[in-house]
Write a protein that holds these residues in place. Structure first.
Motif, PDB file in Angstrom:
ATOM      1  N   HIS A 139       0.864  -1.190   0.000  1.00 49.51           N
ATOM      2  CA  HIS A 139       0.000   0.000   0.000  1.00 49.51           C
ATOM      3  C   HIS A 139       0.891   1.228   0.000  1.00 49.51           C
ATOM      4  O   HIS A 139       1.778   1.353   0.844  1.00 49.51           O
ATOM      5  CB  HIS A 139      -0.883   0.024   1.245  1.00 49.51           C
ATOM      6  CG  HIS A 139      -1.704  -1.221   1.413  1.00 49.51           C
ATOM      7  ND1 HIS A 139      -2.907  -1.404   0.780  1.00 49.51           N
ATOM      8  CD2 HIS A 139      -1.458  -2.345   2.119  1.00 49.51           C
ATOM      9  CE1 HIS A 139      -3.380  -2.607   1.108  1.00 49.51           C
ATOM     10  NE2 HIS A 139      -2.527  -3.200   1.909  1.00 49.51           N
ATOM     11  N   PRO A 166       0.454   5.400  -1.861  1.00 53.16           N
ATOM     12  CA  PRO A 166      -0.345   6.622  -1.711  1.00 53.16           C
ATOM     13  C   PRO A 166      -1.785   6.287  -1.318  1.00 53.16           C
ATOM     14  O   PRO A 166      -2.236   5.169  -1.533  1.00 53.16           O
ATOM     15  CB  PRO A 166      -0.308   7.249  -3.108  1.00 53.16           C
ATOM     16  CG  PRO A 166       0.549   6.405  -3.961  1.00 53.16           C
ATOM     17  CD  PRO A 166       0.961   5.193  -3.224  1.00 53.16           C
ATOM     18  N   SER A 167      -2.497   7.285  -0.758  1.00 55.35           N
ATOM     19  CA  SER A 167      -3.861   7.001  -0.295  1.00 55.35           C
ATOM     20  C   SER A 167      -4.857   6.989  -1.460  1.00 55.35           C
ATOM     21  O   SER A 167      -6.005   6.633  -1.281  1.00 55.35           O
ATOM     22  CB  SER A 167      -4.282   8.008   0.765  1.00 55.35           C
ATOM     23  OG  SER A 167      -4.129   9.308   0.243  1.00 55.35           O
ATOM     24  N   LEU A 168      -4.407   7.413  -2.653  1.00 51.74           N
ATOM     25  CA  LEU A 168      -5.286   7.351  -3.828  1.00 51.74           C
ATOM     26  C   LEU A 168      -4.438   7.162  -5.083  1.00 51.74           C
ATOM     27  O   LEU A 168      -3.216   7.374  -5.041  1.00 51.74           O
ATOM     28  CB  LEU A 168      -6.140   8.622  -3.940  1.00 51.74           C
ATOM     29  CG  LEU A 168      -5.443   9.940  -4.312  1.00 51.74           C
ATOM     30  CD1 LEU A 168      -6.486  11.017  -4.553  1.00 51.74           C
ATOM     31  CD2 LEU A 168      -4.472  10.397  -3.250  1.00 51.74           C
ATOM     32  N   ASP A 169      -5.054   6.739  -6.181  1.00 55.87           N
ATOM     33  CA  ASP A 169      -4.325   6.616  -7.445  1.00 55.87           C
ATOM     34  C   ASP A 169      -3.864   8.013  -7.869  1.00 55.87           C
ATOM     35  O   ASP A 169      -4.609   8.990  -7.756  1.00 55.87           O
ATOM     36  CB  ASP A 169      -5.227   6.024  -8.535  1.00 55.87           C
ATOM     37  CG  ASP A 169      -5.428   4.513  -8.364  1.00 55.87           C
ATOM     38  OD1 ASP A 169      -4.994   3.975  -7.318  1.00 55.87           O
ATOM     39  OD2 ASP A 169      -6.016   3.890  -9.258  1.00 55.87           O
ATOM     40  N   ARG A 191      -2.478   2.979  -6.220  1.00 53.55           N
ATOM     41  CA  ARG A 191      -2.192   3.088  -4.782  1.00 53.55           C
ATOM     42  C   ARG A 191      -1.738   1.781  -4.153  1.00 53.55           C
ATOM     43  O   ARG A 191      -1.156   1.779  -3.073  1.00 53.55           O
ATOM     44  CB  ARG A 191      -3.401   3.646  -4.031  1.00 53.55           C
ATOM     45  CG  ARG A 191      -4.715   2.999  -4.405  1.00 53.55           C
ATOM     46  CD  ARG A 191      -5.869   3.829  -3.884  1.00 53.55           C
ATOM     47  NE  ARG A 191      -6.239   3.371  -2.560  1.00 53.55           N
ATOM     48  CZ  ARG A 191      -6.998   2.303  -2.323  1.00 53.55           C
ATOM     49  NH1 ARG A 191      -7.495   1.598  -3.326  1.00 53.55           N
ATOM     50  NH2 ARG A 191      -7.275   1.952  -1.106  1.00 53.55           N
ATOM     51  N   GLU A 192      -2.018   0.643  -4.835  1.00 51.84           N
ATOM     52  CA  GLU A 192      -1.527  -0.613  -4.259  1.00 51.84           C
ATOM     53  C   GLU A 192      -1.135  -1.620  -5.344  1.00 51.84           C
ATOM     54  O   GLU A 192      -1.515  -1.472  -6.507  1.00 51.84           O
ATOM     55  CB  GLU A 192      -2.545  -1.219  -3.290  1.00 51.84           C
ATOM     56  CG  GLU A 192      -3.899  -1.487  -3.886  1.00 51.84           C
ATOM     57  CD  GLU A 192      -4.866  -2.064  -2.855  1.00 51.84           C
ATOM     58  OE1 GLU A 192      -4.868  -1.599  -1.690  1.00 51.84           O
ATOM     59  OE2 GLU A 192      -5.619  -2.980  -3.222  1.00 51.84           O
ATOM     60  N   SER A 210       8.211   4.146   3.348  1.00 56.78           N
ATOM     61  CA  SER A 210       7.236   4.978   2.642  1.00 56.78           C
ATOM     62  C   SER A 210       5.984   4.197   2.233  1.00 56.78           C
ATOM     63  O   SER A 210       5.010   4.783   1.778  1.00 56.78           O
ATOM     64  CB  SER A 210       7.888   5.558   1.389  1.00 56.78           C
ATOM     65  OG  SER A 210       8.452   4.495   0.634  1.00 56.78           O
ATOM     66  N   CYS A 211       6.019   2.875   2.354  1.00 59.01           N
ATOM     67  CA  CYS A 211       4.860   2.039   2.000  1.00 59.01           C
ATOM     68  C   CYS A 211       4.520   1.139   3.179  1.00 59.01           C
ATOM     69  O   CYS A 211       5.269   1.036   4.144  1.00 59.01           O
ATOM     70  CB  CYS A 211       5.190   1.147   0.795  1.00 59.01           C
ATOM     71  SG  CYS A 211       5.337   2.053  -0.747  1.00 59.01           S
ATOM     72  N   ARG A 212       3.375   0.490   3.056  1.00 56.36           N
ATOM     73  CA  ARG A 212       2.995  -0.503   4.072  1.00 56.36           C
ATOM     74  C   ARG A 212       2.800  -1.835   3.366  1.00 56.36           C
ATOM     75  O   ARG A 212       2.249  -1.890   2.260  1.00 56.36           O
ATOM     76  CB  ARG A 212       1.678  -0.070   4.721  1.00 56.36           C
ATOM     77  CG  ARG A 212       1.329  -0.884   5.965  1.00 56.36           C
ATOM     78  CD  ARG A 212      -0.003  -0.462   6.574  1.00 56.36           C
ATOM     79  NE  ARG A 212      -1.107  -1.254   6.049  1.00 56.36           N
ATOM     80  CZ  ARG A 212      -2.138  -0.768   5.378  1.00 56.36           C
ATOM     81  NH1 ARG A 212      -2.225   0.536   5.133  1.00 56.36           N
ATOM     82  NH2 ARG A 212      -3.090  -1.566   4.934  1.00 56.36           N
TER      83      ARG A 212
END
Ligand code: BES
Ligand code: ZN
Length: 442
Positions: free
Chosen positions: A194, A196-199, A307-308, A341-343
């Motif tokens: 995961h 950014p919170s959006l594309d 985003r993912e 920077s990611c999860r």
């Protein structure tokens, strides 16, 4: 068409796909077909409910002075997609020359149905079998048999036996009798990255923000080095090396590297340095990407940072790797490499250990004699790369070894479009069952 083939075709027509809930009723209808067939053969037959698909059990009248043989098989099948690549409808059995095309023809309906017909023939001719037989047919093998080990625990007494026999593995070539004395284990996981919170617009933000697809690709690429050795710390800790007799035996088989290229249509092989293709496929562990995805998959280009991203991995295991330990090592390896920077989310999937038995045991030798009778040729001893996790559970829970007497040919296309089984092997399977029960009787 012989009456036996007509009946087999009827069995094949049930679309008993276990992964797909929409086929639940078809799976059940297929189980009921087996119940009818066994009942008609005069066996004591039971349909057992489980939290998933039913288990079918059928027995002849047991006698105390003879061995009991458990014959396992699975009546569930793999999905049919990509359906457009089938030359004939996947659930309409079609005979072309010696081949019967249908999903499940080899894996596993044809293989266990020939055992059923072997028993039926013997009963018709002699009114009895030389041994006590228990058929155990499940409907969830292709999804990892989630309910069968608990079933074995619950019915330990009723399933008490001396040896198990299974035809759900391969032959190294047409007419070459093959006994499999080992299977690889399996452990599956899926990870998601995961970001950014959006594309995002990849021009506006690209260069500054992490791209989950790139991170997923890096993680996947980090699994192997240039010699195709798996880089997960601890992965090889418990691997039992191949024995010299196995390496010699496999080296004496028809050229495995060439066969592997021929069967798969690849232009070259790419495996762990220092091992032949057969050793890599049967005796060494692997890390495979079964799925990878993220970002735009449609026509043309789309300038996006999705985003993912995700990937599905499976590990094939050899003795003595413990699947839980391997999954834990893999989880740590992947997690440690995901940038801050990611999860990363890692979801662990189904698993089962590798299996090996001694092919030179009393029952192992009896099985080889039966193969020799059924195919008239000297049996080859191999291990297989595929997995049947319940076989080790049968060992752990019922305390018996399994004779793996496969009838799948290298070109039978199990799990793929245009799966087939040959009439030759259907008939050989019937002979094999008859010879096997004789040999096991003493
Ligand atoms: N019959 C196969 C296993 C197999 C194929 C063994 C060829 C040896 C040679 C079985 O139906 C199968 O596909 N098993 C799955 C395991 C499962 C847990 C999904 C496999 O090996 O992927
Ligand atoms: Zn299968």
């Amino acid at each position: 068409m012989t009456p036996q083939l007509t009946e087999f075709f009827h069995f094949l027509r049930f679309p008993s796909i276990s992964t797909d809930r929409r086929h639940r009723d078809d799976v059940r209808d297929c189980a009921n077909f087996l119940i009818q067939k066994f009942t008609g053969m005069g066996l004591q037959t039971e349909l057992h409910e489980t939290p998933g698909n039913p288990v079918v059990v059928a027995k002849n009248a047991p006698k105390p002075d003879r061995p009991t043989v458990l014959i396992y098989g699975h009546y569930d099948v793999q999905p049919v997609d990509p359906v457009d690549e089938w030359d004939t409808p996947p659930f309409e059995p079609t005979l072309k020359g010696d081949k019967i095309f249908c999903r499940g023809a080899t894996d596993n309906k044809g293989q266990h149905f020939s055992h059923m017909l072997g028993v039926e023939e013997t009963l018709e001719e002699h009114g009895d079998l030389p041994v006590n037989v228990i058929f155990l047919l499940e409907g969830e093998e292709e999804i990892g048999s989630p309910n069968l080990a608990p079933f074995l625990e619950q019915h330990r007494e009723a399933l008490k036996c001396d040896i198990c026999a299974v035809s759900d593995t391969g032959m190294i070539g047409p007419g070459i009798p093959t006994m499999t004395y080992g299977l690889r284990g399996i452990a599956c996981l899926e990870f998601k990255i995961h970001g950014p919170s959006l594309d995002l617009h990849s021009g506006v933000y690209g260069g500054a923000v992490p791209n989950p697809a790139t991170i997923a690709a890096r993680l996947v690429a980090s699994l192997h080095n240039d010699s195709e050795v798996i880089q997960i710390p601890g992965f090889y800790d418990d691997v039992v090396p191949l024995e010299q007799w196995e390496r010699d035996m496999w080296a004496s088989l028809p050229d495995g590297d060439a066969a592997t290229m021929d069967e798969t249509g690849v232009a070259g092989l790419l495996g762990e340095t220092g091992f032949t293709a057969l050793e890599q496929r049967w005796g060494r562990p692997t890390a495979e990407v079964n799925g990878i995805g993220g970002g735009y998959q449609g026509e043309g280009s789309k300038t996006v940072i999705a985003r993912e991203a995700m990937s599905k991995l499976s590990f094939r295991l050899v003795p003595d790797q413990a699947p839980e330990k391997i999954l834990e090592h893999a989880r740590q390896f992947l997690t440690a490499q995901c940038p801050d920077s990611c999860r990363i989310d890692v979801e662990l999937g189904h698993f089962g250990p590798a299996y090996v038995m001694d092919p030179h045991s009393k029952y192992g030798k009896a099985a080889q004699r039966a193969l020799e009778t059924a195919f008239s040729g000297e049996p080859r001893l191999i291990r297989e790369g595929g997995s049947i996790p319940i076989i080790q559970s049968i060992k752990d829970i019922l305390g018996v070894d399994t004779l793996l007497l496969g009838l799948a040919l290298p070109d039978c296309q199990i799990h793929a479009p245009n799966e087939s089984f040959t009439v030759t092997n259907f008939e050989a399977g019937i002979r094999l069952n008859r010879a096997l029960l004789e040999e096991l009787a003493g």
